[in-house]
Design an enzyme around this catalytic site. Structure first.
Site, PDB file in Angstrom:
ATOM      1  N   THR A 189      17.584   8.950  75.868  1.00  0.00           N
ATOM      2  CA  THR A 189      19.033   8.918  75.731  1.00  0.00           C
ATOM      3  C   THR A 189      19.413   8.071  74.533  1.00  0.00           C
ATOM      4  O   THR A 189      18.829   7.010  74.304  1.00  0.00           O
ATOM      5  CB  THR A 189      19.716   8.366  76.995  1.00  0.00           C
ATOM      6  OG1 THR A 189      21.125   8.308  76.749  1.00  0.00           O
ATOM      7  CG2 THR A 189      19.221   6.995  77.417  1.00  0.00           C
ATOM      8  N   GLU A 334      20.223   7.840  82.970  1.00  0.00           N
ATOM      9  CA  GLU A 334      19.572   6.730  83.677  1.00  0.00           C
ATOM     10  C   GLU A 334      19.687   6.865  85.193  1.00  0.00           C
ATOM     11  O   GLU A 334      19.108   6.079  85.931  1.00  0.00           O
ATOM     12  CB  GLU A 334      20.202   5.390  83.242  1.00  0.00           C
ATOM     13  CG  GLU A 334      19.830   4.946  81.832  1.00  0.00           C
ATOM     14  CD  GLU A 334      20.755   5.475  80.747  1.00  0.00           C
ATOM     15  OE1 GLU A 334      21.413   6.517  80.973  1.00  0.00           O
ATOM     16  OE2 GLU A 334      20.824   4.857  79.670  1.00  0.00           O
ATOM     17  N   LYS A 447      31.043  10.707  72.589  1.00  0.00           N
ATOM     18  CA  LYS A 447      30.441  11.856  73.287  1.00  0.00           C
ATOM     19  C   LYS A 447      31.197  13.121  72.921  1.00  0.00           C
ATOM     20  O   LYS A 447      32.341  13.299  73.292  1.00  0.00           O
ATOM     21  CB  LYS A 447      30.438  11.629  74.783  1.00  0.00           C
ATOM     22  CG  LYS A 447      29.319  12.422  75.416  1.00  0.00           C
ATOM     23  CD  LYS A 447      28.997  11.973  76.797  1.00  0.00           C
ATOM     24  CE  LYS A 447      27.667  12.584  77.207  1.00  0.00           C
ATOM     25  NZ  LYS A 447      27.491  12.592  78.639  1.00  0.00           N
ATOM     26  N   TRP A 452      25.697  12.915  72.771  1.00  0.00           N
ATOM     27  CA  TRP A 452      25.995  11.626  72.168  1.00  0.00           C
ATOM     28  C   TRP A 452      25.964  11.667  70.645  1.00  0.00           C
ATOM     29  O   TRP A 452      25.125  12.333  70.057  1.00  0.00           O
ATOM     30  CB  TRP A 452      24.976  10.573  72.604  1.00  0.00           C
ATOM     31  CG  TRP A 452      25.062  10.220  74.046  1.00  0.00           C
ATOM     32  CD1 TRP A 452      24.108  10.441  74.973  1.00  0.00           C
ATOM     33  CD2 TRP A 452      26.148   9.588  74.725  1.00  0.00           C
ATOM     34  NE1 TRP A 452      24.536   9.994  76.197  1.00  0.00           N
ATOM     35  CE2 TRP A 452      25.789   9.460  76.071  1.00  0.00           C
ATOM     36  CE3 TRP A 452      27.402   9.116  74.325  1.00  0.00           C
ATOM     37  CZ2 TRP A 452      26.620   8.884  77.028  1.00  0.00           C
ATOM     38  CZ3 TRP A 452      28.238   8.546  75.270  1.00  0.00           C
ATOM     39  CH2 TRP A 452      27.839   8.434  76.598  1.00  0.00           C
TER      40      TRP A 452
HETATM   41  P1  AMP Z   1      24.364  11.136  79.730  1.00  0.00           P
HETATM   42  O1  AMP Z   1      23.390  10.038  79.865  1.00  0.00           O
HETATM   43  O2  AMP Z   1      24.259  11.886  78.448  1.00  0.00           O
HETATM   44  O3  AMP Z   1      24.343  12.031  80.940  1.00  0.00           O
HETATM   45  O4  AMP Z   1      25.820  10.486  79.673  1.00  0.00           O
HETATM   46  C1  AMP Z   1      26.320   9.714  80.718  1.00  0.00           C
HETATM   47  C2  AMP Z   1      27.696   9.232  80.373  1.00  0.00           C
HETATM   48  O5  AMP Z   1      28.595  10.333  80.188  1.00  0.00           O
HETATM   49  C3  AMP Z   1      28.329   8.391  81.446  1.00  0.00           C
HETATM   50  O6  AMP Z   1      27.886   7.052  81.420  1.00  0.00           O
HETATM   51  C4  AMP Z   1      29.810   8.534  81.095  1.00  0.00           C
HETATM   52  O7  AMP Z   1      30.173   7.697  80.019  1.00  0.00           O
HETATM   53  C5  AMP Z   1      29.891   9.975  80.633  1.00  0.00           C
HETATM   54  N1  AMP Z   1      30.261  10.857  81.761  1.00  0.00           N
HETATM   55  C6  AMP Z   1      29.438  11.589  82.541  1.00  0.00           C
HETATM   56  N2  AMP Z   1      30.146  12.271  83.465  1.00  0.00           N
HETATM   57  C7  AMP Z   1      31.436  11.957  83.289  1.00  0.00           C
HETATM   58  C8  AMP Z   1      32.666  12.310  83.936  1.00  0.00           C
HETATM   59  N3  AMP Z   1      32.694  13.169  84.953  1.00  0.00           N
HETATM   60  N4  AMP Z   1      33.800  11.756  83.475  1.00  0.00           N
HETATM   61  C9  AMP Z   1      33.806  10.883  82.439  1.00  0.00           C
HETATM   62  N5  AMP Z   1      32.691  10.517  81.784  1.00  0.00           N
HETATM   63  C10 AMP Z   1      31.524  11.038  82.198  1.00  0.00           C
END
Ligand code: AMP
Length: 550
Positions: A189, A334, A447, A452
């Site tokens: 990540t 994570e 994002k 990312w």
């Molecule tokens: P990832 O590790 O790429 O899955 O990204 C995780 C991050 O995406 C989380 O810590 C949030 O900042 C954002 N995220 C994931 N799901 C949501 C959601 N339903 N609403 C707002 N932010 C989200």
């Protein structure tokens, strides 16, 4: 103590063994890179995974070795999921959307031994092959007829053919048994600061997460469902759907590279998809196509949306215009990734549509297995009163303890009782029923379309330009991509620097889609007491800024 249950490790191979025995004829349908629709079932997939496990051993892959993939959602990728993890090695799913420099950093860091790739990514593999320090074998995930000519493989040494590897083996193979805490898969990540970090899942964490993800208040999958994960298999194991489908006996539809509205809709209808999952950006494309063409979903009933906040307007459109219930979910790499899902409680069933929409629009409540709390700036836990927002901390059996190779040190924080929590970098409030509403992010990232963009990388490049004195990169709202990067720059005194010149400076240094959408020149960037840029203040200063319409 005598008189206890059997000791049986929770292993990923048990999922495919179960599906083969109890749901042998359930289909796995894939849109292939070759362009056609391919059909197989669990009994065939399990047999091919066993052949592949033997082929991996023949290539010298040993337990705990990392085997990388650069691939779309498809049955061959699924076979790798079981062959690699099932034989005790570690499946490392690489994200093909990354810049080649980042990809080679990650593959080297993971010490990948073999790289399997879909033909779409041949040019990408050609670009990085010579630099990869540990990869001994490259395998094109296709058959002999579709292999590139030897002189077209460029820098790729000894390119192997996937179907040749399978063909050379028989399926007499028994999945080995080992400790359930053995590592099974690896996903990097770039969602935190510094270099990308590896999140290493175990067999135990994966099986437990799969059970929770399948629950009725989460993805709610059963043997009568047909699931199409739009979320890529290189994004946290397609949110667990690659495991959940064989566990429940659901039919699986894998869309390959066809992620546009038209291709997805065709598969939804032809295969009778009932459940799907993906980031909001993808659904925008799909909804746009369905609306423009006056279409309906005839079988879809549930769509899990997460990765970024799902707008309430999308939730109500799905429900009111198409009869599809959106399950807004939150999680992160994570967390394997699922933490919360916005399912109703009994009392919501009699509420008004508007009240129910407000529940569906939250990020949801914790699934069993995930313990959560919010803390204030002083580290003290805050109440769940729907008002106070704090940093979200989580703990549980499928939540990261430390990054692969201990990169970045100990990521956990301890509470007063000495219990360890993982700080998510998300800021949220909880209502008294435990529904979480994300209000902000303390981590310094952008994002875009569910992927990312590292703000620090973008700042470092700007800072390398001779006319830039200081640069900050912040996320600004975008109607399609949710967020896009905006570069805020202080010029060196007396120099001339134009927006286009600075943006051109990014060419070739990052993936093209990482390029900031715009540059704003300012006299000063707000700094904190320690000299750190205060991006929250900067975001506040630029709150009325509007991105140029392209
Ligand atoms: P990832 O590790 O790429 O899955 O990204 C995780 C991050 O995406 C989380 O810590 C949030 O900042 C954002 N995220 C994931 N799901 C949501 C959601 N339903 N609403 C707002 N932010 C989200």
């Amino acid at each position: 103590m005598n008189g206890l249950m059997m000791q049986q490790p929770l292993l990923i191979s048990s999922l495919i063994v179960h599906a083969e025995r109890h749901h042998p004829d359930r289909e796995i349908v894939s849109r292939r890179v070759e362009g056609d629709i391919h059909r197989t079932n669990y009994v065939e997939l399990a047999a091919r995974a066993r052949r592949l496990a033997k082929a991996l051993a023949a290539l010298g892959v040993a337990p705990a070795d990392r085997v990388a993939t650069l691939a779309w959602n498809g049955y061959r990728h699924m076979e790798l999921y079981y062959a690699v993890s099932g034989s005790g090695a570690i499946l490392h799913t690489l994200n093909p959307r990354l810049h080649p420099d980042q990809l080679s950093y990650i593959a080297d860091h993971a010490e990948d031994q073999v790289l399997f790739f879909d033909m779409t990514f041949l040019p990408l593999v050609q670009a990085v092959a010579a630099r990869l320090k540990t990869v001994k074998h490259f395998v094109a995930m296709t058959d002999r007829a579709h292999m590139p000519a030897a002189d077209a493989t460029g820098a790729i040494p000894n390119l192997l053919c996937y179907e040749d590897l399978i063909e050379a083996q028989d399926d007499h193979f028994v999945w080995p048994s080992f400790d359930e805490n053995t590592a099974s898969s690896l996903c990097y990540t770039s969602g935190t600061t510094g270099n990308p970090k590896g999140v290493l899942y175990s067999h135990r964490s994966t099986v437990l997460h799969t059970m929770a993800a399948a629950l009725p208040d989460c993805l709610g999958a059963s043997a009568t469902d047909t699931i199409l994960p739009v979320v890529p298999m290189f994004h946290v194991n397609a949110w667990g759907i690659v495991y959940l489908a064989p566990m429940t006996g659901a039919k699986l539809v894998l869309p390959g590279p066809g992620l546009d509205g038209k291709s997805l809709y065709a598969l939804f209808e032809s295969e009778g998809v009932t459940i799907s999952a993906g980031v909001p950006t993808v659904w925008q494309g799909l909804l746009g196509y369905v609306e423009e063409n006056g279409l309906k979903f005839s079988t879809m009933r549930r769509s899990a949306i997460g990765g970024s906040a799902c707008p309430p307007s999308m939730i109500s459109k799905f429900l009111n215009d198409y009869g599809v219930r959106v399950i807004h979910a939150w999680g992160m790499t994570e967390m394997s990734p699922i933490g919360t899902a916005a399912a109703f409680k009994s009392k919501h069933l009699t509420q008004t549509p508007a009240q129910r929409l407000s529940i569906m629009s939250t990020q949801g409540r914790a699934v069993y297995g995930v313990d959560m709390r919010i803390v204030g700036a002083d580290g003290q836990e805050l109440p769940w009163d729907g008002k106070e927002a704090g940093d979200v901390h989580v703990r549980g059996p499928w939540i990261l303890g430390s990054y692969f190779k201990n990169e970045g040190g100990d990521p956990l924080v301890k509470d007063a009782a000495g219990q360890a929590w993982f700080p998510t970098g998300d800021v949220a409030k909880f209502d008294a029923d435990g529904y979480m509403m994300i209000t902000d992010r303390s981590k310094d990232v952008i994002k875009s379309g569910g992927e990312w963009i590292g703000s620090i990388d973008l700042e470092n490049i700007a800072m390398a330009h001779p006319a830039v004195a200081m640069a900050a990169c912040i996320a600004v709202a975008h109607p399609k991509w949710d967020e896009r990067p905006l570069l805020v720059v202080v010029k060196k005194p007396g120099v001339d620097l134009r927006r286009d010149e600075l943006l051109a400076f990014y060419e070739g240094k990052i993936a093209k889609w990482w390029t900031p959408d715009d540059v704003v020149f300012v006299d000063a960037i707000p700094l904190g007491a320690t000299g750190k840029m205060q991006k929250i203040k900067l975001r506040e200063q630029l709150k009325d800024y509007k991105l140029p319409t392209a």
